[in-house]
Design a protein around this motif. Structure first.
Motif, PDB file in Angstrom:
ATOM      1  N   ASP A  13       0.839  -1.209   0.000  1.00  0.00           N
ATOM      2  CA  ASP A  13       0.000   0.000   0.000  1.00  0.00           C
ATOM      3  C   ASP A  13       0.870   1.254   0.000  1.00  0.00           C
ATOM      4  OD1 ASP A  13      -2.326  -1.412  -0.069  1.00  0.00           O
ATOM      5  OD2 ASP A  13      -2.668  -1.348   2.103  1.00  0.00           O
ATOM      6  N   ILE A  14       1.937   1.199   0.791  1.00  0.00           N
ATOM      7  CA  ILE A  14       2.839   2.368   0.860  1.00  0.00           C
ATOM      8  C   ILE A  14       3.512   2.577  -0.497  1.00  0.00           C
ATOM      9  CG2 ILE A  14       5.013   3.210   1.892  1.00  0.00           C
ATOM     10  CD1 ILE A  14       2.664   3.525   3.774  1.00  0.00           C
ATOM     11  N   GLU A  15       3.938   1.495  -1.121  1.00  0.00           N
ATOM     12  CA  GLU A  15       4.561   1.584  -2.458  1.00  0.00           C
ATOM     13  C   GLU A  15       3.603   2.192  -3.465  1.00  0.00           C
ATOM     14  OE1 GLU A  15       6.332  -1.868  -4.582  1.00  0.00           O
ATOM     15  OE2 GLU A  15       7.264  -2.187  -2.603  1.00  0.00           O
ATOM     16  N   ALA A  16       2.336   1.738  -3.396  1.00  0.00           N
ATOM     17  CA  ALA A  16       1.324   2.261  -4.330  1.00  0.00           C
ATOM     18  C   ALA A  16       1.103   3.751  -4.063  1.00  0.00           C
ATOM     19  CB  ALA A  16       0.021   1.483  -4.185  1.00  0.00           C
ATOM     20  N   LEU A  17       1.090   4.126  -2.790  1.00  0.00           N
ATOM     21  CA  LEU A  17       0.912   5.541  -2.451  1.00  0.00           C
ATOM     22  C   LEU A  17       2.076   6.361  -3.015  1.00  0.00           C
ATOM     23  CD1 LEU A  17      -0.401   7.901  -0.860  1.00  0.00           C
ATOM     24  CD2 LEU A  17       0.833   7.101   1.176  1.00  0.00           C
ATOM     25  N   GLN A  18       3.301   5.863  -2.764  1.00  0.00           N
ATOM     26  CA  GLN A  18       4.491   6.596  -3.230  1.00  0.00           C
ATOM     27  C   GLN A  18       4.478   6.762  -4.755  1.00  0.00           C
ATOM     28  OE1 GLN A  18       7.732   8.019  -1.477  1.00  0.00           O
ATOM     29  NE2 GLN A  18       7.071   8.981  -3.374  1.00  0.00           N
ATOM     30  N   ALA A  19       3.963   5.764  -5.445  1.00  0.00           N
ATOM     31  CA  ALA A  19       3.949   5.825  -6.914  1.00  0.00           C
ATOM     32  C   ALA A  19       3.141   7.022  -7.418  1.00  0.00           C
ATOM     33  CB  ALA A  19       3.378   4.524  -7.479  1.00  0.00           C
ATOM     34  N   GLY A  20       2.155   7.458  -6.634  1.00  0.00           N
ATOM     35  CA  GLY A  20       1.322   8.586  -7.071  1.00  0.00           C
ATOM     36  C   GLY A  20       1.722   9.913  -6.445  1.00  0.00           C
ATOM     37  N   ILE A  21       2.861   9.914  -5.748  1.00  0.00           N
ATOM     38  CA  ILE A  21       3.280  11.121  -5.010  1.00  0.00           C
ATOM     39  C   ILE A  21       4.596  11.646  -5.584  1.00  0.00           C
ATOM     40  CG2 ILE A  21       4.116  11.902  -2.718  1.00  0.00           C
ATOM     41  CD1 ILE A  21       1.171  11.431  -2.550  1.00  0.00           C
ATOM     42  N   ALA A  22       4.643  12.924  -5.948  1.00  0.00           N
ATOM     43  CA  ALA A  22       5.897  13.504  -6.442  1.00  0.00           C
ATOM     44  C   ALA A  22       6.861  13.760  -5.286  1.00  0.00           C
ATOM     45  CB  ALA A  22       5.604  14.818  -7.163  1.00  0.00           C
ATOM     46  N   GLY A  23       6.302  14.003  -4.092  1.00  0.00           N
ATOM     47  CA  GLY A  23       7.134  14.202  -2.903  1.00  0.00           C
ATOM     48  C   GLY A  23       7.535  12.862  -2.306  1.00  0.00           C
ATOM     49  N   ARG A  24       7.549  12.782  -0.986  1.00  0.00           N
ATOM     50  CA  ARG A  24       8.134  11.620  -0.330  1.00  0.00           C
ATOM     51  C   ARG A  24       7.169  11.023   0.682  1.00  0.00           C
ATOM     52  NH1 ARG A  24      13.660   9.859   1.740  1.00  0.00           N
ATOM     53  NH2 ARG A  24      12.884   7.910   2.641  1.00  0.00           N
ATOM     54  N   VAL A  25       7.018   9.702   0.650  1.00  0.00           N
ATOM     55  CA  VAL A  25       6.232   9.006   1.672  1.00  0.00           C
ATOM     56  C   VAL A  25       7.225   8.398   2.650  1.00  0.00           C
ATOM     57  CG1 VAL A  25       4.591   7.142   2.116  1.00  0.00           C
ATOM     58  CG2 VAL A  25       4.409   8.489   0.004  1.00  0.00           C
ATOM     59  N   SER A  26       7.010   8.603   3.943  1.00  0.00           N
ATOM     60  CA  SER A  26       7.961   8.018   4.905  1.00  0.00           C
ATOM     61  C   SER A  26       7.234   7.394   6.077  1.00  0.00           C
ATOM     62  CB  SER A  26       8.971   9.073   5.380  1.00  0.00           C
ATOM     63  OG  SER A  26       8.310  10.119   6.060  1.00  0.00           O
ATOM     64  N   ARG A  27       7.937   6.476   6.728  1.00  0.00           N
ATOM     65  CA  ARG A  27       7.373   5.722   7.849  1.00  0.00           C
ATOM     66  C   ARG A  27       8.363   5.720   9.023  1.00  0.00           C
ATOM     67  NH1 ARG A  27       3.814   0.844   7.400  1.00  0.00           N
ATOM     68  NH2 ARG A  27       2.826   2.184   8.933  1.00  0.00           N
ATOM     69  N   PRO A  28       7.885   5.362  10.221  1.00  0.00           N
ATOM     70  CA  PRO A  28       8.788   5.360  11.379  1.00  0.00           C
ATOM     71  C   PRO A  28      10.072   4.573  11.077  1.00  0.00           C
ATOM     72  CG  PRO A  28       6.536   4.948  12.079  1.00  0.00           C
ATOM     73  CD  PRO A  28       6.507   4.978  10.577  1.00  0.00           C
ATOM     74  N   ILE A  33       4.779  17.462  22.736  1.00  0.00           N
ATOM     75  CA  ILE A  33       3.762  16.729  21.968  1.00  0.00           C
ATOM     76  C   ILE A  33       4.375  15.416  21.491  1.00  0.00           C
ATOM     77  CG2 ILE A  33       2.139  16.828  20.023  1.00  0.00           C
ATOM     78  CD1 ILE A  33       1.744  19.075  22.188  1.00  0.00           C
ATOM     79  N   THR A  34       3.796  14.304  21.947  1.00  0.00           N
ATOM     80  CA  THR A  34       4.440  13.011  21.665  1.00  0.00           C
ATOM     81  C   THR A  34       3.645  12.147  20.682  1.00  0.00           C
ATOM     82  OG1 THR A  34       3.388  12.158  23.655  1.00  0.00           O
ATOM     83  CG2 THR A  34       5.669  12.920  23.882  1.00  0.00           C
ATOM     84  N   ARG A  35       2.573  12.698  20.073  1.00  0.00           N
ATOM     85  CA  ARG A  35       1.827  11.907  19.085  1.00  0.00           C
ATOM     86  C   ARG A  35       2.748  11.570  17.902  1.00  0.00           C
ATOM     87  NH1 ARG A  35      -1.943  15.940  20.526  1.00  0.00           N
ATOM     88  NH2 ARG A  35      -1.214  17.260  18.825  1.00  0.00           N
ATOM     89  N   ARG A  36       2.530  10.405  17.304  1.00  0.00           N
ATOM     90  CA  ARG A  36       3.339  10.021  16.148  1.00  0.00           C
ATOM     91  C   ARG A  36       2.459   9.394  15.067  1.00  0.00           C
ATOM     92  NH1 ARG A  36       6.149  13.169  17.768  1.00  0.00           N
ATOM     93  NH2 ARG A  36       8.274  13.061  18.554  1.00  0.00           N
ATOM     94  N   PRO A  37       2.509   9.921  13.832  1.00  0.00           N
ATOM     95  CA  PRO A  37       1.709   9.355  12.741  1.00  0.00           C
ATOM     96  C   PRO A  37       2.239   8.002  12.285  1.00  0.00           C
ATOM     97  CG  PRO A  37       3.104  11.153  11.954  1.00  0.00           C
ATOM     98  CD  PRO A  37       3.280  11.097  13.434  1.00  0.00           C
ATOM     99  N   SER A  38       1.380   7.230  11.589  1.00  0.00           N
ATOM    100  CA  SER A  38       1.833   5.958  10.999  1.00  0.00           C
ATOM    101  C   SER A  38       2.568   6.201   9.699  1.00  0.00           C
ATOM    102  CB  SER A  38       0.633   5.062  10.685  1.00  0.00           C
ATOM    103  OG  SER A  38       0.113   4.541  11.849  1.00  0.00           O
ATOM    104  N   VAL A  39       2.134   7.262   9.010  1.00  0.00           N
ATOM    105  CA  VAL A  39       2.753   7.560   7.713  1.00  0.00           C
ATOM    106  C   VAL A  39       2.749   9.067   7.495  1.00  0.00           C
ATOM    107  CG1 VAL A  39       0.535   7.089   6.553  1.00  0.00           C
ATOM    108  CG2 VAL A  39       2.615   7.094   5.209  1.00  0.00           C
ATOM    109  N   VAL A  40       3.832   9.530   6.866  1.00  0.00           N
ATOM    110  CA  VAL A  40       3.947  10.959   6.536  1.00  0.00           C
ATOM    111  C   VAL A  40       4.031  11.091   5.022  1.00  0.00           C
ATOM    112  CG1 VAL A  40       5.443  12.998   6.655  1.00  0.00           C
ATOM    113  CG2 VAL A  40       5.165  11.550   8.677  1.00  0.00           C
ATOM    114  N   VAL A  41       3.226  12.009   4.465  1.00  0.00           N
ATOM    115  CA  VAL A  41       3.371  12.324   3.048  1.00  0.00           C
ATOM    116  C   VAL A  41       3.907  13.752   2.952  1.00  0.00           C
ATOM    117  CG1 VAL A  41       2.248  12.521   0.810  1.00  0.00           C
ATOM    118  CG2 VAL A  41       1.444  10.807   2.454  1.00  0.00           C
ATOM    119  N   SER A  42       5.164  13.871   2.589  1.00  0.00           N
ATOM    120  CA  SER A  42       5.779  15.196   2.415  1.00  0.00           C
ATOM    121  C   SER A  42       5.493  15.631   0.984  1.00  0.00           C
ATOM    122  CB  SER A  42       7.279  15.122   2.697  1.00  0.00           C
ATOM    123  OG  SER A  42       7.472  14.759   4.052  1.00  0.00           O
TER     124      SER A  42
END
Ligand SMILES: Cc1cc2nc3c(=O)[nH]c(=O)nc-3n(C[C@H](O)[C@H](O)[C@H](O)COP(=O)(O)OP(=O)(O)OC[C@H]3O[C@@H](n4cnc5c(N)ncnc54)[C@H](O)[C@@H]3O)c2cc1C
Length: 464
Positions: A8-23, A39-48
């Motif tokens: 799923d992350i690979e598929a997301l990255q394929a459609g993103i010109a920026g960067r998908v990153s994970r912990p 603030i200590t919240r942490r996302p599962s995925v970041v789309v820059s």
């Protein structure tokens, strides 16, 4: 953390010109590193994101996967709602394109631009618009909540100078908002916070400023605090538009122009910045010198861009911070007593009480022209800002803020205050900040974000 497959992350990255990153990835660590370390919240995925299309794709992915969405502009916010816990963070940091059209006095900038970056570009043409007091703050979050700065007497709020915005809505549409296009959305964006969509580009009106302006900074011992505030409340009412004025309770900064024995001691301050010539500035500050006895005085020309960075060192990245503010119509004796009593009780030298004295153009703009959550006859925004250098010292500063606020709010018209100065968005405070505008904001929210996708902010739930 949400269970998202590598495919799923690979598929997301394929459609993103920026960067998908994970912990675990450096890009992720960089994106989640926001100003407030408490603030200590942490996302599962970041789309820059590199552009609006990335924002559209990130939103579609979050919708499909059922992920909570957060949006990072400058990441320079006490509440830290740039971070979701376990959801998807839309990181606009790469979107920093700035262009200035000096002839029409307009600037455009991307949703991840900071004030330092925008000021740098506009000042190259001797132009500026009201921005925050710390240059690393994001243009986006500050403008969407209102935007108070040195130029507010001259030109109102940052949001008063917004003339257009590109917005990605919750359902993935890319809209343009201005007075003539989606005007309800445009009204809401100017003060209603991040509730209505992701702003990928801002267009602002600019004003001639600097490049040199005139600083007058005066510090007073705690014993002279009562005299200073008594003087200041009359002084500020007589000031022209062409200046900025700021009062504060603070610790004396360890700067070369300050005698070493005063460093870090408690003090009160009046700062007056003149946007005219040197003579008019001298005339402006003359009553301060004639009436009061400062322990430190700094009167000097300064580049506007340097003025905008003057408080950067006092608000370091990665500190543990908490703030709460009140609106005051007047600086009454009772309010002054609370400030004098509480300001010196803070433990950390970084904690302080900036007091924005409002007037000039800010007051002449029609309150109804935008969603900004504060009437135009407010005299002062008093912010109580607690900042500790370590997690261990955080509770003491937070208690200082809360105790001071509880006493000061007795002298305010209500609990509502500037939404950009809230660490906790207790609902009654957001609602009362907007007052009679709240119902209209709820209607507009229902039009553009009926499912409240954008709720990590000073949230206005949709009507119905
Ligand atoms: C040290 C310090 C000094 C400050 N000084 C001032 C000051 O002088 N004047 C003043 O008015 N305020 C000031 N502020 C408050 C500041 O305006 C808010 O904290 C503001 O939210 C910061 O914006 P940001 O983009 O950096 O923050 P972020 O944490 O990135 O975002 C804050 C909020 O805005 C939303 N948001 C951010 N970008 C977008 C976007 N592009 N589209 C839609 N929503 C978005 C986020 O979802 C989040 O809810 C200061 C804050 C700090 C920490």
């Amino acid at each position: 953390m949400a269970d998202i497959s590598a495919q799923d992350i690979e598929a997301l990255q394929a459609g993103i010109a920026g960067r998908v990153s994970r912990p675990g990835e450096a890009a992720y660590d960089e994106a989640v590193n926001i100003w407030n370390a408490a603030i200590t919240r942490r996302p599962s995925v970041v789309v820059s994101c590199a552009g609006s299309a990335d924002v559209v794709n990130a939103l579609a992915f979050a919708r499909r996967e059922g992920l909570e969405v957060s949006v990072r502009g400058g990441g320079h916010n006490y509440a830290g709602f740039a971070l979701t816990d376990g959801g998807l963070m839309i990181d606009l940091t790469p979107m920093k394109n700035v262009s200035v059209d000096a002839a029409s006095r307009r600037a455009r900038c991307g949703g991840g631009t900071t004030w330092g970056e925008l000021d740098g570009a506009t000042q190259a043409h001797g132009l500026a618009l009201p921005g925050g007091f710390v240059s690393r703050t994001g243009v986006a979050g500050l403008t969407l909540g209102g935007g108070l700065g040195w130029l507010s007497r001259l030109a109102g709020l940052s949001s008063d100078n917004l003339v257009g915005a590109e917005v990605v809505t919750a359902d993935g549409r890319v809209l343009h908002a201005s007075d003539g296009e989606n005007s309800d959305l445009f009204w809401a964006l100017r003060g209603g916070g991040g509730n209505f969509g992701v702003v990928t580009e801002f267009e602002f009106a600019l004003h001639p400023v600097g490049p040199l302006v005139h600083l007058g900074l005066f510090l007073f011992s705690p014993d002279d605090g009562a005299a200073m505030f008594g003087f200041a409340r009359d002084f500020v009412t007589g000031l022209p538009d062409e200046c900025g004025v700021f009062l504060a309770g603070l610790s004396v900064p360890p700067q070369p122009f300050v005698p070493a024995e005063l460093h870090f001691t408690p003090a009160f301050a009046i700062v007056v910045v003149g946007f005219g010539d040197e003579e008019s500035h001298q005339r402006l500050i003359a009553p301060i010198k004639e009436t009061l006895t400062p322990i430190v005085e700094l009167v000097t020309p300064i580049p506007y861009a340097a003025l905008q960075q003057m408080f950067d060192e006092g608000a370091p990245w990665g500190t543990y911070s908490y703030e709460k503010a009140v609106y005051l119509h007047e600086l009454t004796d009772g309010a002054i007593d609370v400030i004098l009593e509480h300001a010196p009780r803070k433990k950390s030298p970084l904690s302080f009480m900036p007091i924005f004295a409002l007037g000039g153009k800010y007051r002449r703009i029609d309150s109804e022209s935008s969603a900004f959550g504060g009437s135009r006859d407010i005299g002062y925004v008093v912010n109580i800002s607690g900042t500790a250098m370590s997690a261990e010292d955080y509770d003491a500063e937070r208690s200082w803020v809360r105790d001071c606020w509880a006493d000061l709010v007795q002298h305010a018209g209500g609990v509502g205050s500037y939404v950009n100065f809230m660490t906790e968005y207790e609902e009654d405070r957001v609602r009362s900040a907007y007052g009679a505008k709240y119902d209209r904001l709820q209607q507009i929210k229902a039009t553009y974000d009926p499912d409240n996708v954008f709720h990590l902010n000073a949230n206005i739930p949709p009507a119905g």
